[in-house]
Enzyme design. Structure first.
Site, PDB file in Angstrom:
ATOM      1  N   SER A 116      -4.614  -2.713  -3.849  1.00 46.00           N
ATOM      2  CA  SER A 116      -3.934  -2.630  -5.142  1.00 46.00           C
ATOM      3  C   SER A 116      -4.754  -3.295  -6.235  1.00 46.00           C
ATOM      4  O   SER A 116      -5.382  -4.344  -6.010  1.00 46.00           O
ATOM      5  CB  SER A 116      -2.564  -3.306  -5.045  1.00 46.00           C
ATOM      6  OG  SER A 116      -1.982  -3.459  -6.324  1.00 46.00           O
ATOM      7  N   TYR A 140       3.211  -9.870  -4.094  1.00 44.05           N
ATOM      8  CA  TYR A 140       2.680  -8.585  -3.631  1.00 44.05           C
ATOM      9  C   TYR A 140       1.164  -8.553  -3.775  1.00 44.05           C
ATOM     10  O   TYR A 140       0.431  -8.199  -2.847  1.00 44.05           O
ATOM     11  CB  TYR A 140       3.314  -7.436  -4.429  1.00 44.05           C
ATOM     12  CG  TYR A 140       2.606  -6.109  -4.271  1.00 44.05           C
ATOM     13  CD1 TYR A 140       2.760  -5.352  -3.110  1.00 44.05           C
ATOM     14  CD2 TYR A 140       1.787  -5.612  -5.270  1.00 44.05           C
ATOM     15  CE1 TYR A 140       2.114  -4.136  -2.948  1.00 44.05           C
ATOM     16  CE2 TYR A 140       1.130  -4.392  -5.125  1.00 44.05           C
ATOM     17  CZ  TYR A 140       1.298  -3.675  -3.966  1.00 44.05           C
ATOM     18  OH  TYR A 140       0.634  -2.464  -3.804  1.00 44.05           O
ATOM     19  N   LYS A 178      11.656   5.363  -5.566  1.00 42.00           N
ATOM     20  CA  LYS A 178      11.187   3.991  -5.799  1.00 42.00           C
ATOM     21  C   LYS A 178      12.037   3.225  -6.801  1.00 42.00           C
ATOM     22  O   LYS A 178      11.828   2.025  -7.002  1.00 42.00           O
ATOM     23  CB  LYS A 178       9.727   4.009  -6.261  1.00 42.00           C
ATOM     24  CG  LYS A 178       8.761   4.499  -5.201  1.00 42.00           C
ATOM     25  CD  LYS A 178       7.335   4.573  -5.732  1.00 42.00           C
ATOM     26  CE  LYS A 178       6.795   3.210  -6.068  1.00 42.00           C
ATOM     27  NZ  LYS A 178       5.400   3.253  -6.536  1.00 42.00           N
TER      28      LYS A 178
END
Length: 318
Positions: A116, A140, A178
């Site tokens: 990411s 995250y 999502k």
């Protein structure tokens, strides 16, 4: 067989769709369908088998489990940037990824995984795939960063293909499950349909209203990068996957308004809970991708949003 973890999710289901279009059907889909609405991503896909994530983890310890695997696309993760339960995030994103990586090493199987762009944090040091640029600002991001660090240690010790992809802001079909984590293009489309207004954050971090910039990349381009590396197993390492362009949230909203032919932009206060944990600017350095040999051009926001809304508001429906 090809294994796709997170196969019912956004990028995973698009990967399976693209594999199907290449004639691939011998696919093991691994996911957690606690959110059963994700099945809408699967209704038009062809797979050989499905395994729940927990069953898959248990089977990894069996020496006879899947001896003929052509590759693993590891897309499964807790992707909520607002999740602060560190134990939960590390278990799902770090420990789980390590288990699969070592299984692939033992099986001599290519391992292509989702990292990411969040690892770059505020981006004050740039967006190059270098340790000096990396400073995650949420849990995250830290889990993705730490696994990349682990991969850097493992790469010289193994010959299998290991390729990590630092996705920037991905948008496109099959993300509707999502919720709040869906792309701004998805939310702006819904807002215009319901209210005739796209709601953008007011300025922060020195940016004017709606002028925060991100590298928005269409999911079809992300899938194409994954498949290119699958076809080039000699390419290893960690790579940025973005367009190399920073475009504003205003440009995304304007592209959605242009598609609908009506609507306006409304600016709303920046949420307190995102202050200090939000990327106001991202722009991928894709020199590593180009040096590896991937030369295809990426869609602009205007091109990608138009393609996405054709799908979202067309025959594929909501």
């Amino acid at each position: 067989m090809i294994v796709v973890t997170g196969g019912a999710g956004f990028i995973g289901s698009n990967l399976i769709k693209a594999l199907n279009e290449r004639g691939e059907r011998n696919i093991l889909l691994v996911d957690n369908l606690l959110n059963g609405r994700k099945m809408h991503n699967l209704a038009d896909l062809d797979i050989a088998d499905y395994l729940d994530k927990e069953q898959f983890i248990k089977k990894l310890d069996s020496p006879c489990f899947l001896n003929q695997v052509r590759g693993v696309f590891h897309q499964g993760a807790c992707s909520a940037t607002t999740e602060w339960d560190g134990r939960f995030v590390m278990e799902n994103n770090y420990d789980y990824s390590k288990r699969i990586l070592h299984w692939c090493i033992a099986k001599n199987t290519p391992f292509l995984y989702a990292s990411s762009a969040s690892v770059y944090g505020s981006g004050e040091h740039g967006f190059r795939v270098e340790r000096a640029c990396e400073k995650p600002i949420n849990m995250y991001a830290y889990s993705k960063f730490q696994f990349d660090q682990y991969v850097r240690k493992i790469l010289p010790e193994t010959r299998i293909q290991i390729a990590g992809f630092r996705y920037f802001n991905v948008y496109g079909p099959r993300e509707q499950h999502k919720g709040a984590m869906s792309s701004t293009a998805f939310h702006f489309n819904r807002q215009l349909i319901e209210q005739k207004k796209a709601r953008l954050f007011e300025g922060i971090d020195g940016f004017a209203n709606g002028e925060q910039k991100r590298d928005f990349v269409y999911v079809g381009d992300v899938v194409d990068v994954n498949l290119w590396f699958f076809d080039h197993p000699e390419q290893r390492g960690i790579f940025n996957v973005g367009t190399g362009r920073a475009e504003t949230f205003n440009q995304v909203a304007e592209a959605v308004i242009d598609w609908h032919g009506e609507g306006e932009i409304e600016y709303i206060p920046f949420p307190d809970h995102l202050k200090g944990a939000y990327q106001s600017y991202t722009q991928a350095d894709i020199s590593g991708l180009r040096q590896a040999g991937y030369q295809k051009e990426f869609l602009t926001v205007k091109q990608g949003v138009a393609k996405y809304l054709d799908w979202l508001n067309g025959a594929a429906g909501n």
